[in-house]
Scaffold this active site. Structure first.
Site, PDB file in Angstrom:
ATOM      1  N   ARG A  49      15.034 -16.260  28.397  1.00 42.76           N
ATOM      2  CA  ARG A  49      13.599 -16.058  28.180  1.00 42.76           C
ATOM      3  C   ARG A  49      12.886 -17.345  27.790  1.00 42.76           C
ATOM      4  NH1 ARG A  49      12.227 -11.659  25.203  1.00 42.76           N
ATOM      5  NH2 ARG A  49      10.305 -12.607  24.389  1.00 42.76           N
ATOM      6  N   VAL A  82       3.797 -13.464  25.944  1.00 46.42           N
ATOM      7  CA  VAL A  82       5.138 -12.945  26.148  1.00 46.42           C
ATOM      8  C   VAL A  82       5.459 -12.166  24.882  1.00 46.42           C
ATOM      9  CG1 VAL A  82       7.571 -13.505  26.469  1.00 46.42           C
ATOM     10  CG2 VAL A  82       5.822 -14.850  27.656  1.00 46.42           C
ATOM     11  N   SER A  83       5.575 -10.863  25.009  1.00 52.15           N
ATOM     12  CA  SER A  83       5.737 -10.009  23.832  1.00 52.15           C
ATOM     13  C   SER A  83       7.013 -10.344  23.075  1.00 52.15           C
ATOM     14  CB  SER A  83       5.767  -8.528  24.240  1.00 52.15           C
ATOM     15  OG  SER A  83       4.535  -8.137  24.775  1.00 52.15           O
ATOM     16  N   ALA A  84       7.019 -10.025  21.783  1.00 51.60           N
ATOM     17  CA  ALA A  84       8.186 -10.247  20.955  1.00 51.60           C
ATOM     18  C   ALA A  84       9.367  -9.453  21.510  1.00 51.60           C
ATOM     19  CB  ALA A  84       7.901  -9.833  19.515  1.00 51.60           C
TER      20      ALA A  84
END
Length: 416
Positions: A49, A82-84
């Site tokens: 990621r 970008v979400s946790a």
């Protein structure tokens, strides 16, 4: 003079590799209960990621609670992120994904689409769409660099319309805050399929797993969350009404379809002496108040959210400072909001309310009465959330629920 000890090669610990950071992230997510299924665990271990946000410190990228903002507007409003990892894991587990399924992601970024592609496998289909060309271009670069470009189809279009050409879908996962559910999302979902969406209801957002049952959606679990708001045709943002506008000490009400309040009177009320009411109901220190808050917004009519800065709390303007806001009962030129205080047990906090204005004491007591009702009759229950098409007659809706009317739907929150 004292000598300074020298660092030797055995004293220095090399920085963790991205593989080690992924393993640490996954272990933490499993400990938290955010990751449970074997397919999701394997996907989170595999996808690099950090390549999606190369300008961000790699340790932050793999922090389980750390979202990475990737775009803001001229006013600093967050447009894309970008979400946790915890939030992504939570939604993926809500979706209950299986190999071979067809999945539509609304709100792109690349990382989540790669996770989805890993889980559904080569026999599945993943379509990821976003209204913002900058976002899909960034996702395209990430997917190509990581080899997922052959397994994810990217679409630049308004998510309000879905992506009918590749449907119908077994799962639709929405990664932006939505105030409504457009008919296209239901139409493009197979009957019995699952829609996971961060749905805002009277100011509070929860990511809800819905199951399609004909023309309606029935909830199958929900979690408190925060997401950037949807853009395009479905944009419907919360409005902030300031009650105190000194820079750094702002206090305001978040309005989401609530009646227009008397701003001048409420500004005066904020600076009047406050009154307190206490319920005798306690929460453990690690116990969330999210189900209580949803209950309060179900049973009380005019309950926007009071938000304020830490400086406003330090000055004594308000007793609770929350960026998301706390439920606040408003009537005319008075208001009262939920708060807590410590008890003699260091791990228990008593629920109460603080009122301002001529009717502040009455409103605080009204909140306390409902807190006691929740504790007595509903504390161990969870709300059910149903979504019906707009125009559905009242007699066809579940009885006794709170109805939230939106342009496309009627959302009903009810309790057993």
């Amino acid at each position: 003079m004292d000598s300074v000890p020298r660092m030797t090669s055995t004293d220095m610990k090399p920085p963790a590799s991205d593989r080690e950071l992924r393993d640490q992230m996954v272990s933490r997510l499993i400990e938290m209960g955010a990751l449970r299924s074997s397919g999701a665990v394997a996907a989170f271990r595999k996808v690099p990621r950090h390549l999606a946000t190369p300008q961000t410190d790699i340790t932050k990228t793999y922090g389980v609670e750390d979202a990475v903002i990737t775009k803001t507007d001229a006013d600093g409003i967050q447009l894309s992120s970008v979400s946790a990892p915890r939030i992504q894991a939570m939604q993926i587990e809500q979706a209950d994904l299986h190999p071979g399924q067809r999945v539509l992601e609304i709100g792109s970024g690349g990382v989540n689409a790669a996770y989805l592609a890993e889980i559904v496998g080569p026999g599945g289909t993943v379509v990821s769409m976003d209204i913002d060309r900058d976002v899909t271009a960034r996702a395209e670069r990430f997917l190509k660099e990581t080899g997922y470009d052959r397994r994810v189809k990217l679409v630049t279009a308004d998510g309000e319309d879905g992506a009918a050409a590749d449907g119908p879908y077994d799962r639709i996962i929405v990664t932006v805050q939505a105030a409504d559910i457009p008919p296209t999302w239901i139409d493009q979902l197979v009957d019995g399929g699952r829609l996971v969406v961060p749905l805002r209801m009277r100011g509070m957002t929860r990511t809800i797993a819905f199951v399609r049952d004909g023309e309606r959606l029935v909830s199958d679990g929900f979690e408190l969350c925060g997401f950037v708001p949807m853009q395009g045709a479905g944009e419907n943002r919360v409005r902030l009404l300031l009650l105190h506008d000194v820079p750094g000490e702002e206090v305001g009400l978040r309005l989401d379809g609530h009646p227009e309040p008397n701003q001048g009177a409420l500004r005066e009320a904020l600076h009047m002496p406050s009154v307190e009411a206490w319920s005798g109901v306690t929460l453990a220190g690690d116990e969330s108040n999210e189900h209580l808050d949803l209950f309060l917004t179900t049973v009380l009519e005019n309950l926007p959210l009071l938000t304020g800065t830490a400086a406003a709390r330090s000055r004594g303007l308000i007793a609770s400072a929350s960026p998301l806001g706390v439920p606040t009962l408003v009537r005319g030129g008075s208001f009262a909001y939920r708060t807590v205080r410590r008890t003699q047990d260091p791990d228990r906090f008593e629920l109460g309310a603080i009122g301002h204005g001529p009717e502040g004491a009455e409103l605080a007591e009204a909140l306390v009465v409902q807190m006691q009702s929740w504790d007595r009759d509903f504390r161990d229950d969870r709300a059910r959330i149903d979504v019906y098409p707009a125009g559905t007659p009242d007699e066809k809706l579940p009885e006794g629920g709170r109805v939230i009317d939106r342009p496309h739907t009627r959302v009903i929150i009810s309790w057993p």
